[in-house]
Each structure stands twice: as C-alpha cells, then as structure tokens.
Design an enzyme around this catalytic site. Structure first.
Site, PDB file in Angstrom:
ATOM      1  CD  GLU A  48      44.349  22.926  26.341  1.00 33.02           C
ATOM      2  OE1 GLU A  48      44.058  24.180  26.057  1.00 33.02           O
ATOM      3  OE2 GLU A  48      44.271  22.657  27.672  1.00 33.02           O
ATOM      4  CD  GLU A  75      47.988  23.438  30.473  1.00 27.46           C
ATOM      5  OE1 GLU A  75      46.707  24.068  30.614  1.00 27.46           O
ATOM      6  OE2 GLU A  75      48.631  23.339  29.338  1.00 27.46           O
TER       7      GLU A  75
END
Ligand code: BG6
Length: 469
Positions: A166, A370
């Site tokens: 991320e 995720e």
C-alpha cells in the site's frame, strides 16, 4: 453481465490469508531487532495499544502456522521486518533475524503452505527515517541492499514476493498509518518526492528479483478501489476519474508501464508537487516489469465534484474514509452500501468491478492480498461466532467467481487477516482474524489462540475449492 453459469476457481488457486510483521510479531526489540518507524511512534490514538507485543507471533509462530495448516491454507502472506534483518536499515546483517524468517518459511513449507513475502509493510527502519527516510535517495540503495538479502536468503524457497504494501496509502494517509506525514508548507511536494523514490526502489527490486531468483515472481501490492461518481453529472464523473488516476493508476501505471498517467501528472503540477526525476529513473521504471498484480481491496469510494479553490488536505484521515481534495474531488457516502462497525462501506460488487478494471488495464494475473472485515469480536465459550465475517467473505468470494467468469485471471485470495493483530491505528479492538488472540488493548492476558467460526468455514471453502459458497 449476468452469467448463466459461473466458472470454478482454478484448481491451483492460492487460498491464503495475510498478516504484516509489525502488526503481529511483537518482540519489537528482541534478538537484535532495530526500531522501525512504528516502534518509534511517540503518540498513539487514545486508547489504542502499541506494537511492542502485538499477537506475539514471534514466539508463537510454530503454533500459529500449525493452525494455518489445519485450516488448509495453500499460502500465507506475511511481511519481513526490515529491522530484524538489518537493524539500522543499511548496516550490518542480524543473523538471528535472518534465521527467524528461515524458520517461519520452513514451517509454512512443512504444511505445504506457499509463503508469500511482503518485503516492506509500513515499517521503515527508524535510523533511515532519521536520515530523511524516503526523501533521501540513499534509502533506495538501502532497500536494494535489504532486497538482495531477501532474494539470496529466501529466493530458493519463496515463489511470490510483494514489493511494497500500500504505497498509495503511505502517501495519501501517512499520518494515520504512522509512516511519513510530510513536512513544510507543502507536505505534498515532499510526499510525492518520497513516492517517486519508492517507485524507483520498487522497480530496481523487481529487476534484481528477476536476476537473482529466476523461479520467483514479484509484484506491487497497492490498495486499489474503483471510484464511483456520486451522480450522472459529467462533473462528478470527472471527479471520479481524477481520484482514480491519483489513488489507483498512478501507482500501478508506474509499476507496470513506468509512466506517470497524464491526469495524475497534471494534478501534481497543479499542487506544485512534481517530483525531481533523476537521469535514468524513467528508464529504470520502464524496464522493470512485475509478473503479477497484487492488490488489497476493502471498499470502493464515491465522489462528487469539488470546485473549492483552497487546498487544505492533510494525511491524517482514515484510509478508507477520508476522501477529499479541494478542487479535485470530494467523497460522499454511498447510500446503496452497508457499513462495517468501523464505518467502512461494504461493496462486494465493487470488488468485481475493481478486478475487471485492473485486469482490463494491465492484463496481468491478479492476487488479492487483503480483504476483510474489522469488527468488535467477542470470545464466548472458547470461540467467536463471527457469522457477519462469514457473510462478508461469502459475498466477496462470489464476486471473485463472477470476475473469473468475466475472464479476469485471479490466482489467489489472501484475506486480512490470518490471525488477530493490531490494526494500523485502531488497536486490538478492531479484529480481523480467523483466529482470536486472547488479549485486550492494554491487558496482555494469556495470548491464547481460539478458532473462530470463520476458521471452520474458510477451511471448508478451501477443501471444496470454493465450489459451495
Ligand atoms: C491495509 C493495511 O491498509 O488495511 C493493513 O495493509 C491494515 O496493514 C488493513 O491493517 C486494515 O486497516 P486497519 O486500519 O483497520 O488496520
């Protein structure tokens, strides 16, 4: 499109689950580990735990991997703590840290669990941060040195490496996550320079991986979410284009094509945040190629136009909630979606949309690294009845099947999280795991593990290869 029959998950689909080092391991200063920016945080949101003990996975890893083996996982995604391997970020190697991950990887392999290694998940060495962190181009070299150790040590056992978790959230929400929040009058100038430097580091690491580990594959792992316009007004559609270019494509276009997309670039010009690009950078970026795309998906966002002239954005807002950039886009609630107890919208169909968009744009195989539901789980009679989480997963897995039938190549699903851990800024109370870890925010209790209802449910899904959701 309504399909009359959905395709099955591929036979070798990687049923996985995820964690990250600083959120699960604990042992923050043991066996030679150095401090990361997460350990060095001087203030935490009120009422939330720090990361010193977390789920104490460092001391429980054998038991934890045995649980994951029992669940039938085909893969386990975890991250390697940079400061366990190189305590100050670019100096001497810490042998005990290197050994720990050998033991962890070997434990996975003993249960036929494919290790999926994230190389860097929000935990930059604090010693590097003190020297300017990602503002300083020497951090690129430090990351390369760390990457080389990982490839040399683990490359023969690890088929899948993820570069940076991320990166887009580290730039857009760094203050909330506890990474860099930028400084000076224009924080964005600094943050987008860090961003550029990280992208160069990632490109170099991908090249190095291909050189040193011919049998391994590597890819980026941003947080990707499709963006809806709040209405059919053309201005709202433009706002959605703006946000998706800045939040999503900037990162993946750079990883895959080695170019800044024109909308994102004009935005950087507009906010005076164009990064300094050194000679050779763009060539490095263009030459590096990921083998697949990994992305984390929690929910979509919905935006309308904003024509405010002032720019007052900071990076302290929640990653899935704070959506605003004066003059560029403004987040609104989507009335069609339910929310989690923590206010994140739940959008399984948006998951299919996101998968389609990513595949159409890049044409690379995808693994979802995720996806999951943070909730206030309650331990009752030795278990947690988390039917709400099961419902969430069922709906999201159904949409993967829809996307696979649409033609998207999805080769794995790694929900967040394998076991309970400390959330990025909302403590232990916001739980995600298939396995409950018995501790509270400040009372460590006995850290005993308990299988939740979702544990048994996911085990069955894996046994049936997702055929009876
Ligand atoms: C992702 C991160 O942003 O979302 C994880 O990669 C994080 O580290 C997860 O834990 C859920 O977010 P949060 O804030 O609920 O922990």
């Amino acid at each position: 499109m309504r399909h009359s029959k959905l395709k099955d998950f591929p036979k070798d689909f990687l049923w996985s689950a995820s964690t990250s080092a600083y959120q699960v391991e604990g042992a923050w200063n043991e066996d030679g580990k150095g401090m990361s920016v997460q350990d060095a945080k001087t203030s935490l949101p009120e009422g939330t735990s720090d990361f010193k003990v977390a789920s104490d996975h460092y001391h429980h890893f054998e038991e934890d991997i045995a649980f994951l083996g029992e669940m039938g996982l085909k893969a386990y995604r975890f991250s390697i703590s940079w400061t366990r391997i190189i305590p100050d970020g670019d100096g001497k190697i810490n042998t005990k840290g290197v050994q720990f991950y050998h033991k962890l990887i070997d434990a996975c392999l003993s249960y036929n669990i494919e290790p999926i290694v994230t190389m860097y998940h929000f935990d930059l060495p604090f010693e590097l941060e003190k020297k300017g962190g990602w503002n300083n181009r020497t951090t690129i070299d430090a990351f390369l040195k760390f990457s080389k150790i990982l490839f040399e040590q683990y490359g023969s056992k690890v088929k899948y490496f993820l570069t940076i978790n991320e990166q887009n959230m580290m730039i857009l929400h760094g203050a909330a996550i506890g990474t860099s929040k930028g400084s000076g009058i224009n924080i964005w100038k600094e943050l987008y320079q860090q961003n550029h430097n990280m992208l160069v580091a990632q490109a170099k690491a991908m090249e190095l991986c291909h050189k040193l580990c011919p049998n391994s594959k590597i890819g980026p792992a941003p947080n990707i979410a499709s963006i809806y316009p709040a209405s059919s007004k053309p201005e709202d559609y433009l706002a959605a284009q703006n946000f998706t270019a800045i939040r999503n494509w900037l990162y993946l276009d750079m990883a895959v094509f080695g170019r800044y997309n024109s909308t994102a670039w004009s935005y950087l010009e507009e906010i005076d945040a164009v990064p300094k690009i050194e000679e050779g950078d763009m060539e490095i970026l263009r030459n590096a190629k990921p083998d697949f795309i990994a992305f984390n998906y929690y929910n979509t966002a919905t935006v309308k136009a904003n024509n405010d002239a002032k720019k007052v954005q900071d990076s302290s807002g929640d990653q899935q909630l704070a959506v605003f950039e004066a003059g560029v886009f403004e987040g609104v609630q989507n009335p069609n979606l339910e929310k989690t107890e923590f206010g994140w919208e739940i959008d399984p169909v948006g998951f299919r949309i996101t998968l389609r968009e990513v595949y159409d744009r890049y044409n690379l195989p995808i693994i979802v690294t995720e996806n999951g539901l943070g909730a206030f789980d309650k331990l009752e009679d030795g278990t947690v009845h988390d039917d709400y989480r099961i419902e969430y997963y069922k709906k999201h897995l159904h949409e993967i099947k829809e996307a696979i039938t649409d033609g998207v190549k999805v080769f794995g699903y790694s929900p967040w999280s394998a076991i309970d851990l400390v959330s990025t800024h909302q403590g232990v109370t916001k739980r995600y795991g298939f396995i409950y870890v018995n501790r509270d925010e400040f009372d460590l209790k006995d850290l005993k593990r308990y299988k939740k209802d979702s544990f048994y449910w996911y085990k069955k899904v894996i046994e049936e290869n997702g055929n009876n959701l």
